[in-house]
Design an enzyme around this catalytic site. Structure first.
Site, PDB file in Angstrom:
ATOM      1  N   GLU A 158       8.833 -23.601  34.474  1.00 45.44           N
ATOM      2  CA  GLU A 158       8.750 -23.031  35.836  1.00 45.44           C
ATOM      3  C   GLU A 158       7.410 -23.319  36.521  1.00 45.44           C
ATOM      4  O   GLU A 158       6.767 -22.409  37.036  1.00 45.44           O
ATOM      5  CB  GLU A 158       9.001 -21.521  35.782  1.00 45.44           C
ATOM      6  N   ASN A 199      10.958 -27.686  32.120  1.00 40.64           N
ATOM      7  CA  ASN A 199      12.121 -26.799  32.242  1.00 40.64           C
ATOM      8  C   ASN A 199      11.958 -25.934  33.495  1.00 40.64           C
ATOM      9  O   ASN A 199      10.859 -25.481  33.807  1.00 40.64           O
ATOM     10  CB  ASN A 199      12.144 -25.896  30.988  1.00 40.64           C
ATOM     11  N   HIS A 235      20.541 -20.385  35.610  1.00 43.36           N
ATOM     12  CA  HIS A 235      20.861 -18.957  35.785  1.00 43.36           C
ATOM     13  C   HIS A 235      21.668 -18.814  37.072  1.00 43.36           C
ATOM     14  O   HIS A 235      21.114 -18.744  38.166  1.00 43.36           O
ATOM     15  CB  HIS A 235      19.585 -18.125  35.837  1.00 43.36           C
ATOM     16  N   GLU A 264      19.498 -22.626  29.734  1.00 45.01           N
ATOM     17  CA  GLU A 264      19.563 -21.154  29.799  1.00 45.01           C
ATOM     18  C   GLU A 264      20.744 -20.680  30.634  1.00 45.01           C
ATOM     19  O   GLU A 264      20.627 -19.731  31.421  1.00 45.01           O
ATOM     20  CB  GLU A 264      18.266 -20.584  30.406  1.00 45.01           C
ATOM     21  N   ASP A 266      23.627 -18.837  32.292  1.00 47.23           N
ATOM     22  CA  ASP A 266      24.444 -17.621  32.324  1.00 47.23           C
ATOM     23  C   ASP A 266      24.981 -17.472  33.745  1.00 47.23           C
ATOM     24  O   ASP A 266      24.456 -18.074  34.681  1.00 47.23           O
ATOM     25  CB  ASP A 266      23.730 -16.358  31.811  1.00 47.23           C
TER      26      ASP A 266
END
Ligand code: XIL
Length: 345
Positions: A158, A199, A235, A264, A266
Site C-alpha cells: 500500500e 502489493n 477487497h 487478499e 474477500d
C-alpha cells in the site's frame, strides 16, 4: 469383422470413466491443481492453534497460506530487539506439513508498526540514518529466518494513494522514495529465490493508482531492482460493483514480466445477508478466479480468510460482513460452489 464393428460401436457408446473427464473438483486444492495455480487463504493463528475444525478446512482446501497478522512488524518485534517468531513459525510449520506454499506479509507497511519504532521516529530519538539501519536489519532478519520457506514476499504494501500520489509514511518522509528499491534489494540478498512483490488495494480498478504503480515497477526494473510480482489485494464489496477491467489490468503488469497474484480477496456486503446478496457475492468470486485464470502470469489466488467466523470485515466496515467462502459454522456458501465450477477458458 462384423463382431469387431459391434465391439467398437459398444466401446464408443460407453461413457468415459469419470476421472478421464475434466470433472468438477472435489475441493479448492484440487481445483487449483487442475488449473496449475495455488489457491490460498490468510490464516488467523489463534484459530489455527485452537480450533480443530478451522484447521481441518484450511488444510483440506488451501495450497497456499498468508499470515493475517503474525508476520507484521508489530507482531514479530513488539519491543526493540525482542523477536517473537512463535506465531509465524507455527504457520510456516503447518504449511510444510500440509504441502502449502507461503506468502510473507509484509515487510514494509505504514500500519501495524511497533510503538517503539513510531514513537522513536516521532520524538526524534531515531533519526533518518538509524531508521534506515533498522529497516535493513528488519528485512534481512525476517527474510533470512524463513529463507527457502516463503515462496513470495509482499515487500512493500500500500505505498500508493488512491489519487496516484505516493503515500506519506515514516519511510517516505525520512528515507525518501529510494526506500522501495533498497527494500527489494535487501530482501533479495536475504533470500535470492523468494519472489518479491509490490502489493496494494483498489489496484483492481483505480486508474491513478494503476498508472503510478506501473511506473514504479518500470522505474525499479530500469534500475535493475529485483521485483517479481504484483499483488492485487482484491477487497471487494457487492455494493460497489465488480471491477470489470481487472483481467486487463493484470495483463498490463504481466506484460512487464511480473508474476500476478490475487493476495487478499474477500467480497463483503451490507448486512443482513440475503440469498440474492450471496448469489451476487458468488458471482464476484467466480469472476475474480476467471480473471486470474485468463492471465497466464496469475499464479496464486488467495482469500483474506476463508470463514465468516474469522474475518476482518465486521471489525473494519460498520454494518458489513459475510465476506468469505464459508459461513461461521464452516458450511460452504454459494461462492465456494461457484469457484468449484470455474473452468479455464
Ligand atoms: C488486516 C487484518 O485482517 C486485521 O486482523 C488487522 O487488524 C488489520 O489488518 N490490507 C492488508 C492486510 O494488507 O494486512 C490487512 O489485514 C487488510 C488490508
Amino acid at each position: 469383422m462384423k463382431s469387431l464393428i459391434i465391439a467398437l460401436a459398444l466401446v464408443a457408446a460407453v461413457p468415459l470413466p469419470a476421472h478421464a473427464e475434466h470433472r468438477t473438483p472435489r475441493d479448492l486444492r484440487e481445483l487449483a491443481y487442475q488449473n496449475g495455480i495455488r489457491i490460498g487463504s490468510a490464516v488467523d493463528i489463534a484459530a489455527l492453534r485452537n480450533e480443530a475444525d478451522y484447521r481441518k478446512v484450511l488444510n483440506r482446501e488451501f495450497s497456499h497460506v498468508t499470515a493475517e497478522n503474525a508476520m507484521k512488524w508489530e507482531s514479530v518485534e513488539p519491543e526493540r530487539g525482542v523477536f517473537t517468531w512463535s506465531h509465524a513459525d507455527a504457520l510456516v510449520d503447518n504449511a510444510r506439513r500440509n504441502n502449502q506454499k507461503v506468502r510473507g506479509h509484509t515487510l514494509i507497511w505504514h500500519n501495524q508498526l511497533p510503538a517503539w519504532l513510531t514513537s522513536g521516529v516521532e520524538n526524534g530519538t531515531i533519526d533518518a540514518a538509524e531508521l534506515r539501519e533498522i529497516l535493513r536489519d528488519h528485512i534481512t532478519t525476517q527474510v533470512r529466518r524463513y529463507k527457502g520457506k516463503i515462496r513470495a514476499w509482499d515487500v512493500v504494501n500500500e505505498v500508493v494513494n488512491d489519487d496516484g500520489t505516493m503515500r506519506q509514511s515514516i519511510w517516505l518522509t525520512h528515507l525518501g522514495p529510494g526506500y522501495i528499491a533498497d527494500a527489494f534489494r535487501w530482501a533479495h540478498r536475504a533470500d535470492p529465490h523468494a519472489r518479491l512483490y509490490i502489493n496494494d488495494y483498489n489496484l483492481e480498478w483505480n486508474a491513478p493508482k494503476i498508472e503510478t504503480t506501473l511506473s514504479i515497477v518500470k522505474d525499479l526494473q530500469a534500475q535493475g531492482v529485483p521485483i517479481h510480482g504484483i499483488g492485487f489485494q482484491g477487497h471487494l464489496g457487492i455494493q460497489y460493483g465488480y471491477p470489470g477491467d481487472w483481467a486487463n489490468v493484470m495483463s498490463r503488469f504481466a506484460d512487464l514480466g511480473l508474476e500476478v497474484a490475487v493476495t487478499e480477496l474477500d467480497v463483503r456486503m451490507e448486512l443482513p445477508v440475503t440469498p440474492e446478496k450471496l448469489a451476487t457475492q458468488a458471482d464476484y468470486y467466480r469472476r475474480a478466479l476467471t480473471d486470474c485464470l485468463s492471465v497466464k502470469a496469475c499464479r496464486e489466488f488467495t482469500v483474506w480468510g476463508f470463514t465468516d467466523r474469522h474475518s476482518w470485515v465486521p471489525g473494519w466496515f460498520e454494518g458489513q460482513g459475510a465476506a468469505c467462502l464459508f459461513d461461521e459454522n464452516l458450511a460452504p456458501k454459494p461462492a465456494y460452489h461457484a469457484l468449484l465450477g470455474v473452468k479455464k477458458a
